[in-house]
Design an enzyme around this catalytic site. Structure first.
Site, short mmCIF file in Angstrom:
data_model
loop_
_atom_site.label_atom_id
_atom_site.label_comp_id
_atom_site.label_asym_id
_atom_site.label_seq_id
_atom_site.Cartn_x
_atom_site.Cartn_y
_atom_site.Cartn_z
N GLU A 106 0.95 -13.84 1.88
CA GLU A 106 2.39 -14.11 1.83
C GLU A 106 3.16 -13.21 2.80
O GLU A 106 2.73 -12.10 3.12
CB GLU A 106 2.92 -13.86 0.41
N CYS A 119 8.59 -9.01 6.28
CA CYS A 119 7.58 -8.17 5.64
C CYS A 119 6.27 -8.96 5.72
O CYS A 119 6.18 -10.05 5.17
CB CYS A 119 8.00 -7.91 4.20
N CYS A 126 -5.98 -6.71 -1.33
CA CYS A 126 -5.94 -5.30 -0.99
C CYS A 126 -7.02 -4.58 -1.77
O CYS A 126 -7.26 -4.90 -2.94
CB CYS A 126 -4.57 -4.70 -1.33
N CYS A 130 -4.12 0.15 -6.54
CA CYS A 130 -3.03 0.86 -7.23
C CYS A 130 -2.65 0.05 -8.47
O CYS A 130 -2.38 -1.15 -8.37
CB CYS A 130 -1.83 1.02 -6.30
N CYS A 133 0.58 -2.32 -8.75
CA CYS A 133 0.83 -3.30 -7.69
C CYS A 133 0.02 -4.57 -7.93
O CYS A 133 -1.19 -4.50 -8.14
CB CYS A 133 0.46 -2.69 -6.33
N CYS A 360 8.62 -5.75 -3.53
CA CYS A 360 7.52 -4.81 -3.32
C CYS A 360 6.54 -4.85 -4.48
O CYS A 360 6.93 -4.73 -5.64
CB CYS A 360 8.04 -3.37 -3.23
N1 SAH Z 1 -0.77 -0.71 1.21
C1 SAH Z 1 0.40 -0.25 1.92
C2 SAH Z 1 1.32 -1.39 2.30
C3 SAH Z 1 1.98 -2.07 1.12
S1 SAH Z 1 3.64 -1.63 1.12
C4 SAH Z 1 1.11 0.78 1.08
O1 SAH Z 1 0.79 0.92 -0.09
O2 SAH Z 1 1.97 1.50 1.59
C5 SAH Z 1 4.17 -2.08 -0.46
C6 SAH Z 1 4.97 -0.97 -1.09
O3 SAH Z 1 5.40 -1.40 -2.40
C7 SAH Z 1 4.14 0.27 -1.28
O4 SAH Z 1 4.94 1.40 -1.11
C8 SAH Z 1 3.74 0.11 -2.73
O5 SAH Z 1 3.35 1.33 -3.30
C9 SAH Z 1 5.00 -0.44 -3.34
N2 SAH Z 1 4.77 -1.10 -4.62
C10 SAH Z 1 3.63 -1.61 -5.09
N3 SAH Z 1 3.80 -2.15 -6.31
C11 SAH Z 1 5.10 -1.96 -6.62
C12 SAH Z 1 5.89 -2.31 -7.73
N4 SAH Z 1 5.37 -2.96 -8.77
N5 SAH Z 1 7.20 -1.98 -7.71
C13 SAH Z 1 7.73 -1.34 -6.64
N6 SAH Z 1 7.03 -0.99 -5.55
C14 SAH Z 1 5.73 -1.29 -5.55
#
Ligand code: SAH
Length: 368
Positions: A106, A119, A126, A130, A133, A360
């Site tokens: 996406e 974005c 991935c 985490c 996420c 995000c």
């Molecule tokens: N893998 C890379 C690129 C993804 S960026 C990274 O982690 O930086 C996506 C961003 O959204 C990251 O900062 C991630 O930590 C954040 N993110 C992930 N899940 C989220 C959530 N449920 N709510 C808010 N931010 C989130």
């Protein structure tokens, strides 16, 4: 760069066919010559693709019909939109793409009064796992090719130009914050950044200052990126200033600790002159305590330098099956106040796209 452990390698799935956007100018000319045409035809093709944002050879009428047929294989359809959703009054648009092998990913196009941002995804899925996420919950399917990444940007730029956000807009920003860990797909992502930032006809001509690469903190790859001479913004998904909690929130912290990540970020800021962005998803009663805000401000000021860093708080977006939620507003306000008290700039990101699972951490390519 020391080699990354196997866990960061994508499963060996076939990458898509070769595409014009995979190639640098020299490779493009060689590819066109291999097809039996003079090298300058590559520049013509690139002007259409990067300059006019079209991948349709049939409209390239300055090429003969025979030349168009010969060049057609250099522009295979790599990512095809299968679903478009919008919200925020049409200023946020999520696209679900299907790859040549059925892989889904996406991207999200967002219009603001002064800019338009896309974005993009750098991997299908991935591998960083985490727990907060949605992308991390699904695991890694495969890396995306340079062409697949550039195609997301090219199609977004064409859509913005053609009024997808309302008034016609020029795509000014590209953030690698969609699905995937960009620095785990290093070579293809850096090549994509070069295509995105090179002036037309070699690239899309988007300023490197408008490009952000976000990482969980793969330290050797941050060092390598520092030496690329690409002044993109580096964003580091920190989420907490202490190793004990970060080991669970960002599992790669078991390999590279907070201090190592912050030191790598400082090096990046010093060499590139770009302020590093620290991403911090605020999770109620997990990482939002006042003492953590104090510790965050202090550690960033000490290890990176208060003028070289900026904190971007992201109120946690809901993801399926997660019991966590965003911190209450007063807790968030206090967190900002304390980080700023340490002399570190701190802002709260607007959460675009929540209703269409485009915010995000919500990208899971799960529809359809
Ligand atoms: N893998 C890379 C690129 C993804 S960026 C990274 O982690 O930086 C996506 C961003 O959204 C990251 O900062 C991630 O930590 C954040 N993110 C992930 N899940 C989220 C959530 N449920 N709510 C808010 N931010 C989130």
């Amino acid at each position: 760069m020391t080699s990354l452990p196997l866990v960061f390698d994508a499963p060996r799935r076939a990458l898509p066919p070769r595409h014009l956007a995979d190639l640098d100018p020299g490779e493009r000319r060689a590819a066109v010559q291999e097809l039996g045409l003079p090298g300058y035809r590559a520049d013509q093709l690139a002007r259409h693709y990067f300059g006019r944002l079209t991948a349709d050879v049939d409209v390239m009428t300055d090429l003969s019909a025979a030349a168009r047929e010969t060049l057609r294989p250099l522009l295979p359809a790599l990512v095809t939109p299968v679903l478009e959703q919008d919200c925020d009054g049409g200023s946020t648009r999520k696209t679900l793409w299907k790859g040549h092998d059925g892989t889904r990913a996406e991207s999200v196009l967002m219009g603001y009064p002064d800019r338009a941002t896309v974005c993009v995804s750098s991997q299908a899925g991935c591998g960083m796992a985490c727990p907060f996420c949605a992308t991390g919950q699904g695991g890694l399917e495969r890396n995306m090719s340079t062409g697949e990444i550039v195609e997301q940007v090219r199609q977004a730029a064409a859509a913005a130009r053609d009024g997808a956000l309302g008034a016609p807009a020029r795509l000014s920003n590209v953030v690698f914050m969609g699905m995937g860990e960009p620095l785990a797909n290093y070579k293809r992502v850096v090549a994509a950044v070069r295509r995105i930032t090179a002036p037309a006809p070699d690239g899309l001509g988007i300023s490197a200052r408008g490009v952000t690469v976000s990482t969980v903190g793969l330290v050797p790859a941050i060092h390598k990126l520092t030496d690329e001479g690409l002044p993109v913004t580096l964003a580091v998904s920190l989420h907490t200033p202490d190793d004990e909690l970060r080991d669970t929130l960002v599992p790669v912290n078991n390999r590279w600790k907070v201090d190592e990540v912050l030191d790598a970020a400082r090096g990046y800021a010093i060499v590139t002159g770009r302020r590093v962005s620290i991403e911090y998803a605020l999770i109620r009663d997990v990482n939002d305590q006042p003492w953590r805000a104090d510790l965050l401000g202090k550690r960033l000021a000490q290890r990176i330098g208060r003028h070289r860093v900026h904190v971007n708080l992201i109120p946690l977006n809901p993801t399926p099956g997660s019991e966590w939620d965003a911190s209450p507003r007063p807790v968030q306000d206090e967190f900002v106040r304390r980080v700023e008290a340490a002399g570190v700039a701190c802002t709260v990101r607007d959460t675009r796209g929540r209703e269409i699972a485009a915010a995000c951490g919500q990208l899971a390519a799960s529809q359809v």
